[in-house]
Structures are given as structure tokens and as C-alpha cells.
Scaffold this motif. Sequence first.
Motif, PDB file in Angstrom:
ATOM      1  N   TRP A  56      -1.413  -9.568  -9.129  1.00  0.00           N
ATOM      2  CA  TRP A  56      -1.098  -8.257  -8.562  1.00  0.00           C
ATOM      3  C   TRP A  56      -2.385  -7.495  -8.267  1.00  0.00           C
ATOM      4  O   TRP A  56      -2.492  -6.818  -7.230  1.00  0.00           O
ATOM      5  CB  TRP A  56      -0.225  -7.468  -9.534  1.00  0.00           C
TER       6      TRP A  56
ATOM      7  N   GLN B 198       4.310  -7.484 -15.141  1.00  0.00           N
ATOM      8  CA  GLN B 198       3.690  -6.549 -14.214  1.00  0.00           C
ATOM      9  C   GLN B 198       4.704  -6.046 -13.200  1.00  0.00           C
ATOM     10  O   GLN B 198       4.606  -4.912 -12.720  1.00  0.00           O
ATOM     11  CB  GLN B 198       2.503  -7.208 -13.506  1.00  0.00           C
TER      12      GLN B 198
ATOM     13  N   GLU C 264       5.172  -2.173 -12.084  1.00  0.00           N
ATOM     14  CA  GLU C 264       5.166  -1.712 -10.691  1.00  0.00           C
ATOM     15  C   GLU C 264       6.468  -0.989 -10.354  1.00  0.00           C
ATOM     16  O   GLU C 264       6.469   0.017  -9.639  1.00  0.00           O
ATOM     17  CB  GLU C 264       4.964  -2.900  -9.748  1.00  0.00           C
TER      18      GLU C 264
ATOM     19  N   TRP D 200       5.881   2.196  -3.356  1.00  0.00           N
ATOM     20  CA  TRP D 200       6.792   1.113  -3.013  1.00  0.00           C
ATOM     21  C   TRP D 200       8.092   1.683  -2.443  1.00  0.00           C
ATOM     22  O   TRP D 200       8.545   2.746  -2.872  1.00  0.00           O
ATOM     23  CB  TRP D 200       7.169   0.294  -4.264  1.00  0.00           C
TER      24      TRP D 200
END
Length: 360
Positions: A176, A203, A207, A220
Motif C-alpha cells: 500500500w 491495511q 484504509e 477513497w
Amino acid sequence: KVPSILKRLERLEEATASRRPRPTLPHSRFPTDPIAYAHQILKIPYLTPDQETILRHLTIPPKRVLVPSGHDTGKTHIASVAISWWVDSFDPGAIFTIGPRHDSLKDTIWGEVRRQRARAGLPDYFIGPSAPEMRTSTDHWGKAFTASKDASLTGRHLPHMLFVVEEACGVDPIWWEVIMTMFDASLDHAQLCIFNPTDSTSQAYQEDQRAADPDGIKRWHRFRLSALDHPNVLAELAGKPKPVPYAVSLETINTAVNDLCEPVVLADKRATDIQWPPDSGKWHRPGPIFQSRWLGLWPDVGAGGWSDALWNACLAGPPPDFWNVDLGKRRRTHVPMAVVIDVCPAACCASVSVCGLSST
């Protein structure tokens, strides 16, 4: 001397090729409309509304899309559509498909890419009969990368790069980080991450919890795919045939509910329980496997001992009981019972974890 001459000829060929006029891709009419590409070029007869939304947001800043998903909801299908759209629309351009297992990448996403392109009669840019790689030049390609050697990604910088992360919960945090060092929105890069939300220590979970920055700027786009909301299930509940072949079915959901959920009476119903079938008055408490692999939710029992549901319950419920914890001469404090405290065998130190934040 022959190998040396051949290498020089190869370098000369690459240099002259970069100065030649680049031929127009034969199917590049829809660089800003992946949905039209899917229907008109890839000949996909049907996309679910959720799949269309996911594709559309690959063109909308920040062009990074997280898709926590249940089984058989079409996440691999839509990732494959995105790959073909990208390779047919952008030259120069590159596609990185990243996952924890090479065989899975080769057989799922890239296998689906092959099938879709063959059905539509599109050019076969693959370098071999089973290789998970397409290539027409040194700066127009797509390839599978197994998440074991992060260095294999570094140093690659092109306009129009697409990063597709499959089984994102199994991808190490270093990958990432490497992707973030390469990602450049000004160069029209995009990222799509698909996964079953099974591991709250991953992860992918971090996120997902930071989909927006503290100042509110979106990092995102996030779209959850629940198998219970799939058009196939809704159609069969209404007595109609499935619109999407080879995707989830009502029978599969009924079996999963019976096997992975606990029946509950109305008086004991929680906010996270489901009514199945809809409007039946029958309530079920999903287990962690059903939550992550069918509803596309992080499970109540997190892999690290904490989860979204537990945290929300603490916020919504009555104040928790408190323990008095003696931290020695430095200070004495009170901590809620939900906090995880691990004391070492020698009783000389303790690790305290609260919502993923730890101190010793």
C-alpha cells in the motif's frame, strides 16, 4: 560481440519506436465512459447498478475506489472490465494487478479478462496462452504482481496507471505504501481495491476507516457489495429469473443464513441482525463469517479483538464499568472494561490496546 550488437540494436529499436507516431488504439472511443465501453466494446449485456457506480467513480477524483464485498457479487467481473477498458483506452498506460497469490490473479481476474475479450472479439495482447500479462510496447501493458517483493513495483512512472488490488486484506502494508508513492492523480492514475472484509488488523481495514482525511477531503470512494442486495437475489425473491449468470443465487443465500446465522426472537433483536427472508418476521444474528463473506461487513468480532460494531456499541450504550489500574509511580488511571490489556509473564509491563492504538 554478437550479444553486444544485438543489445545495441534493441536499444536503438526502442529509441526510434518512441519517436514514431503512436497508432490510435482501435477501441479507444470511451476513455471517460467505462460503462459505455463495457456495453458497446466489451459486449457486456448487463451490469448491476453497483457495478456501474464502481466503474464510474474510477473517473471521478480522487479516482480511488474501495469495494468491501460479499461472495459472488461480481467484484472480480467488474475489475476485469476495468482492466480491458484501461488497456483499450490509454496508450501510454499501465495496469498493475496486485494480490497475495499469483495463481489467484492468473485464474480469476486475468482469466476473466481473457474470457471477456475473447467473447467480444477484441485484440489478444497477451504475451502467452496463460500468462497474466498484456503488452503492446514498453509503455503500454498490464501485468500481475504477487505481493511478496515490493521492489518490483518501484521506479515505474507512466501517465494513466491503474492499480487493481485483489484480496486486499491479504496484501502487506508495504505494498500500500509503494502504491501511494507511485500514485499521481495529476497523471490520471486510478486505483480499485476489492476484498472480503475479513481481517480488521489488515491495511485494508485501516484504509477503509480513513476513507476521508481529518479535514474532510475524500481519500477513497467506498461501495459495499452485499450478496443479499444482489439483483439475482432480489429477482428470485420476486419470483423472476436471475439476470446475472454465474453470480449469487437465492438458494445460496438461504443456505448461508441457515448455516452461519443464529435465529433470534424479536425481543432480543439487535441493530446488526437481519430479517430473512425480507418482511418474514424471522430474525437472524449473522456470525462473523456471514458478515464478512456475504454482507461485505467487517465482523463484530474483529481479528484484533476490536471491531466497528463493538466501538459503536460503546458509544451508543450506557457508560461502561471502569477498572482502577495502577500504573506505578507515574500515574493511576481508570480504563473501560472493553480495553484490551495484556500483561507480560514477569508483570513488568503491559500492552494496552484501545481501538487499534497501543501503548506499553
